[in-house]
Design an enzyme around this catalytic site. Structure first.
Site, PDB file in Angstrom:
ATOM      1  N   ILE A  60      71.769  11.036  16.542  1.00 34.38           N
ATOM      2  CA  ILE A  60      72.547  10.898  17.497  1.00 34.38           C
ATOM      3  C   ILE A  60      73.024   8.991  17.117  1.00 34.38           C
ATOM      4  O   ILE A  60      74.151   8.952  17.357  1.00 34.38           O
ATOM      5  CB  ILE A  60      72.951  11.397  19.193  1.00 34.38           C
ATOM      6  N   ALA A  82      69.770  14.512  24.432  1.00 31.91           N
ATOM      7  CA  ALA A  82      68.918  13.369  23.226  1.00 31.91           C
ATOM      8  C   ALA A  82      67.952  12.345  23.891  1.00 31.91           C
ATOM      9  O   ALA A  82      69.132  11.004  24.859  1.00 31.91           O
ATOM     10  CB  ALA A  82      69.248  13.760  22.305  1.00 31.91           C
ATOM     11  N   THR A 134      67.751  10.459  34.537  1.00 30.66           N
ATOM     12  CA  THR A 134      65.890  11.199  35.091  1.00 30.66           C
ATOM     13  C   THR A 134      65.872  10.240  36.291  1.00 30.66           C
ATOM     14  O   THR A 134      66.291   8.895  37.341  1.00 30.66           O
ATOM     15  CB  THR A 134      64.758  10.287  34.340  1.00 30.66           C
ATOM     16  N   ASP A 135      65.432  10.579  37.885  1.00 26.43           N
ATOM     17  CA  ASP A 135      65.242   9.639  38.897  1.00 26.43           C
ATOM     18  C   ASP A 135      63.820   8.648  38.500  1.00 26.43           C
ATOM     19  O   ASP A 135      64.196   8.029  39.566  1.00 26.43           O
ATOM     20  CB  ASP A 135      64.289  10.809  40.078  1.00 26.43           C
ATOM     21  N   GLU A 136      63.547   8.602  37.684  1.00 28.64           N
ATOM     22  CA  GLU A 136      62.560   7.150  37.093  1.00 28.64           C
ATOM     23  C   GLU A 136      63.528   5.664  37.053  1.00 28.64           C
ATOM     24  O   GLU A 136      62.775   4.805  36.946  1.00 28.64           O
ATOM     25  CB  GLU A 136      61.885   7.936  36.052  1.00 28.64           C
ATOM     26  N   TYR A 160      60.203   3.576  29.337  1.00 28.25           N
ATOM     27  CA  TYR A 160      60.941   4.641  29.059  1.00 28.25           C
ATOM     28  C   TYR A 160      62.041   4.759  30.682  1.00 28.25           C
ATOM     29  O   TYR A 160      63.483   5.063  30.200  1.00 28.25           O
ATOM     30  CB  TYR A 160      60.717   6.118  29.235  1.00 28.25           C
ATOM     31  N   ALA A 162      63.622   2.053  31.996  1.00 31.75           N
ATOM     32  CA  ALA A 162      64.679   1.369  31.788  1.00 31.75           C
ATOM     33  C   ALA A 162      65.397   1.431  30.492  1.00 31.75           C
ATOM     34  O   ALA A 162      66.760   1.153  30.832  1.00 31.75           O
ATOM     35  CB  ALA A 162      64.097  -0.208  31.135  1.00 31.75           C
ATOM     36  N   LYS A 164      66.744   4.880  29.917  1.00 36.78           N
ATOM     37  CA  LYS A 164      67.711   5.835  30.466  1.00 36.78           C
ATOM     38  C   LYS A 164      68.157   4.666  31.635  1.00 36.78           C
ATOM     39  O   LYS A 164      69.774   5.212  31.130  1.00 36.78           O
ATOM     40  CB  LYS A 164      66.298   6.520  31.399  1.00 36.78           C
ATOM     41  N   ASN A 189      61.360  15.618  37.999  1.00 39.53           N
ATOM     42  CA  ASN A 189      60.566  16.382  37.452  1.00 39.53           C
ATOM     43  C   ASN A 189      60.475  18.161  37.019  1.00 39.53           C
ATOM     44  O   ASN A 189      60.568  18.501  38.311  1.00 39.53           O
ATOM     45  CB  ASN A 189      58.877  16.142  37.833  1.00 39.53           C
ATOM     46  N   LEU A 200      52.448  16.916  32.246  1.00 34.65           N
ATOM     47  CA  LEU A 200      50.704  17.604  32.714  1.00 34.65           C
ATOM     48  C   LEU A 200      51.052  19.078  32.964  1.00 34.65           C
ATOM     49  O   LEU A 200      49.453  19.524  32.645  1.00 34.65           O
ATOM     50  CB  LEU A 200      51.216  17.036  34.177  1.00 34.65           C
ATOM     51  N   ASN A 259      50.124  14.844  42.609  1.00 34.70           N
ATOM     52  CA  ASN A 259      49.334  15.721  41.139  1.00 34.70           C
ATOM     53  C   ASN A 259      47.922  16.415  41.138  1.00 34.70           C
ATOM     54  O   ASN A 259      48.348  17.731  40.106  1.00 34.70           O
ATOM     55  CB  ASN A 259      49.090  14.843  40.406  1.00 34.70           C
ATOM     56  N   PRO A 295      49.026   2.265  33.019  1.00 35.23           N
ATOM     57  CA  PRO A 295      49.927   0.680  33.651  1.00 35.23           C
ATOM     58  C   PRO A 295      51.225   0.999  34.224  1.00 35.23           C
ATOM     59  O   PRO A 295      52.084   1.633  33.911  1.00 35.23           O
ATOM     60  CB  PRO A 295      49.518  -0.077  32.392  1.00 35.23           C
TER      61      PRO A 295
HETATM   62  P1  NAD Z   1      62.373  16.399  25.146  1.00 33.19           P
HETATM   63  O1  NAD Z   1      61.140  14.899  24.982  1.00 33.19           O
HETATM   64  O2  NAD Z   1      61.235  17.642  25.664  1.00 33.19           O
HETATM   65  O3  NAD Z   1      63.397  16.576  24.392  1.00 33.19           O
HETATM   66  C1  NAD Z   1      64.037  16.087  23.901  1.00 33.19           C
HETATM   67  C2  NAD Z   1      64.895  16.415  22.582  1.00 33.19           C
HETATM   68  O4  NAD Z   1      65.869  15.431  22.078  1.00 33.19           O
HETATM   69  C3  NAD Z   1      63.455  17.208  21.557  1.00 33.19           C
HETATM   70  O5  NAD Z   1      64.395  18.032  21.463  1.00 33.19           O
HETATM   71  C4  NAD Z   1      64.595  15.331  20.298  1.00 33.19           C
HETATM   72  O6  NAD Z   1      64.207  16.515  18.449  1.00 33.19           O
HETATM   73  C5  NAD Z   1      66.103  14.731  20.529  1.00 33.19           C
HETATM   74  N1  NAD Z   1      65.987  13.812  20.343  1.00 33.19           N
HETATM   75  C6  NAD Z   1      65.381  12.837  20.366  1.00 33.19           C
HETATM   76  N2  NAD Z   1      65.758  12.278  19.462  1.00 33.19           N
HETATM   77  C7  NAD Z   1      67.012  11.856  19.082  1.00 33.19           C
HETATM   78  C8  NAD Z   1      67.593  11.560  18.405  1.00 33.19           C
HETATM   79  N3  NAD Z   1      67.438   9.816  17.926  1.00 33.19           N
HETATM   80  N4  NAD Z   1      69.032  11.668  17.873  1.00 33.19           N
HETATM   81  C9  NAD Z   1      68.809  13.443  18.151  1.00 33.19           C
HETATM   82  N5  NAD Z   1      68.175  13.991  18.696  1.00 33.19           N
HETATM   83  C10 NAD Z   1      66.912  13.267  19.376  1.00 33.19           C
HETATM   84  O7  NAD Z   1      63.087  15.689  26.667  1.00 33.19           O
HETATM   85  P2  NAD Z   1      63.220  16.480  27.981  1.00 33.19           P
HETATM   86  O8  NAD Z   1      62.115  16.804  28.908  1.00 33.19           O
HETATM   87  O9  NAD Z   1      64.221  18.040  27.369  1.00 33.19           O
HETATM   88  O10 NAD Z   1      64.439  15.352  28.736  1.00 33.19           O
HETATM   89  C11 NAD Z   1      66.164  16.168  28.087  1.00 33.19           C
HETATM   90  C12 NAD Z   1      66.608  14.842  28.848  1.00 33.19           C
HETATM   91  O11 NAD Z   1      66.535  15.162  30.423  1.00 33.19           O
HETATM   92  C13 NAD Z   1      65.944  13.408  28.415  1.00 33.19           C
HETATM   93  O12 NAD Z   1      67.392  13.321  28.488  1.00 33.19           O
HETATM   94  C14 NAD Z   1      65.301  13.106  29.792  1.00 33.19           C
HETATM   95  O13 NAD Z   1      65.470  12.324  29.965  1.00 33.19           O
HETATM   96  C15 NAD Z   1      66.258  14.117  30.537  1.00 33.19           C
HETATM   97  N6  NAD Z   1      65.444  14.502  32.312  1.00 33.19           N
HETATM   98  C16 NAD Z   1      64.284  14.341  31.612  1.00 33.19           C
HETATM   99  C17 NAD Z   1      63.876  15.310  32.994  1.00 33.19           C
HETATM  100  C18 NAD Z   1      61.985  16.003  32.993  1.00 33.19           C
HETATM  101  O14 NAD Z   1      61.022  16.094  33.272  1.00 33.19           O
HETATM  102  N7  NAD Z   1      61.549  16.586  31.115  1.00 33.19           N
HETATM  103  C19 NAD Z   1      63.348  14.788  34.193  1.00 33.19           C
HETATM  104  C20 NAD Z   1      64.625  14.364  34.219  1.00 33.19           C
HETATM  105  C21 NAD Z   1      65.310  14.227  33.684  1.00 33.19           C
END
Ligand code: NAD
Length: 356
Positions: A60, A82, A134-136, A160, A162, A164, A189, A200, A259, A295
């Protein structure tokens, strides 16, 4: 029919979203994904033959390719998922997190803004840039009854969260300063099928089936609000189609669990669904091993998801019990997907990916 440009569509949540969009709507989906270790095209096999699905392998942050894709596909909606997403990896090496989550989001915003500025009035009014976060970003909750709302101040703890948080601020600023029609969602999550086994729930399922230790950080009392990924996909679609421009919506599952409770629940489901245990394992829960805490580990996250409930009428369909059962069953029935992740072949094959 709209054209939806999804970034990160080969990841855990992105692939659930694309399966939903192809199976449950008539829209055309352009999936832009770099295919890092977290991107897995095998999670999209069930929809990748659809004429409404197009995959482009790109970072991206690559402005030329992203500009080209906006010109070529003329998206009506952008759903930006992404990201680098694993907290432990962000502690070991934050650089990719800064690059993708901050610089990558900035690049998309700039390309989207230039594209949106030139759209004809009807298409311009309907355009949305939906940033998935994310809620983080809210940090740790102190009181046992506190909940994150859309106005909770940001206080991220890890590289991470920070990164986001920084991307959320950029998205808000692009709305305030340039009027780009953005919407942000902050989600708790997620868990469910096709989850990469460094997280997890899949880690515990797969380790247990192999008779390996089930690592639990610290005392296992960290509390998370768990949301089934398919409920999240439905919520994202609701927000991008019905949400108000400039607003933030929190998305949560109303399922707060420690957890250790999650790990014990998986062990008991496995006792029922996979009773033939590995040699020498009398009970799956005997494999639980407490390991040194991460940490800066936040103790509790919990979401107040009432706004998306009363404004858009969304609520999760799965309870933690029904969602976890579906998840464990999925991992038991999809050993090939798991095997390809574990032996790395999901990355080597790339399934005829298209490079622009
Ligand atoms: P993931 O790590 O499973 O997937 C991320 C995807 O982004 C992967 O397919 C990766 O190849 C792609 N990617 C990474 N860097 C890239 C780049 N520079 N250009 C293009 N593609 C790139 O993540 P996820 O768990 O599916 O999370 C998706 C989104 O939701 C994220 O933004 C994350 O912050 C957010 N989120 C996740 C959770 C969770 O519990 N998993 C909770 C809240 C929010």
């Amino acid at each position: 029919m709209k054209t939806i440009l999804v970034t990160g569509g080969a990841g855990f949540i992105g692939s659930a979203l694309i399966r939903f969009l192809i199976n449950e709507t008539d829209h055309r989906v352009i999936n832009v994904d770099k295919l890092t270790y977290a991107g897995n095209l095998e999670s999209l096999l069930s929809v990748s033959d659809s004429e409404r699905y197009h995959f482009v392998q790109s970072d991206i942050s690559n402005i030329e390719i992203i500009q080209h894709l906006f010109t070529k596909f003329q998206p009506d909606l952008v759903m930006h998922l992404a990201a680098e997403s694993h907290v432990d990896r962000s502690i070991d090496g934050p650089s990719e997190f800064i690059q993708t989550n901050i610089v990558g989001t900035y690049t998309l915003l700039e390309v989207a803004r230039a594209y949106w500025n030139k759209l004809a009035s009807e298409k311009k009014a309907a355009f949305r840039f939906h940033h998935i976060s994310t809620d983080e970003v809210y940090g740790d909750l102190e009181g046992a009854d506190d909940l994150f709302t859309e106005t909770t101040p940001y206080a991220p703890s890890s590289p991470y969260s920070a990164s986001k948080a920084a991307s959320d601020h950029l998205v808000r600023a692009w709305h305030r300063t340039y009027s780009l029609p953005v919407i942000i969602t902050n989600c708790s999550n997620n868990y469910g099928p096709y989850h990469f086994p460094e997280k997890l729930i899949p880690l515990v399922i797969l380790n247990a089936l192999e008779g390996k230790p089930l690592p639990v950080y610290g005392d296992g009392k960290q509390t998370r609000d768990w949301l089934f990924v398919e409920d999240h996909a439905r919520a994202l679609y609701k927000v991008v189609t019905e949400g108000k421009v400039g607003e933030t919506y929190n998305i949560g599952g109303h399922n707060e669990k420690q957890n250790i409770e999650v790990v014990l629940a998986i062990c008991s489901l496995l006792e029922e669904l996979a009773p033939n245990k590995p040699k020498g394992v009398a009970a799956y829960k005997n494999l639980i091993t407490f390991v040194t805490d991460r940490p800066g580990h936040d103790l509790r996250y919990a979401i107040d998801a009432s706004k998306i409930g009363h404004e858009l009428g969304w609520k999760p369909q799965e309870t933690f019990e029904t969602g976890l059962r579906k998840t464990v069953q999925w991992y038991l029935e999809n050993s090939e997907w798991c095997q390809h992740v574990q032996d790395g072949s999901y990355q080597r094959e790339r399934l005829g990916s298209i490079k622009e």
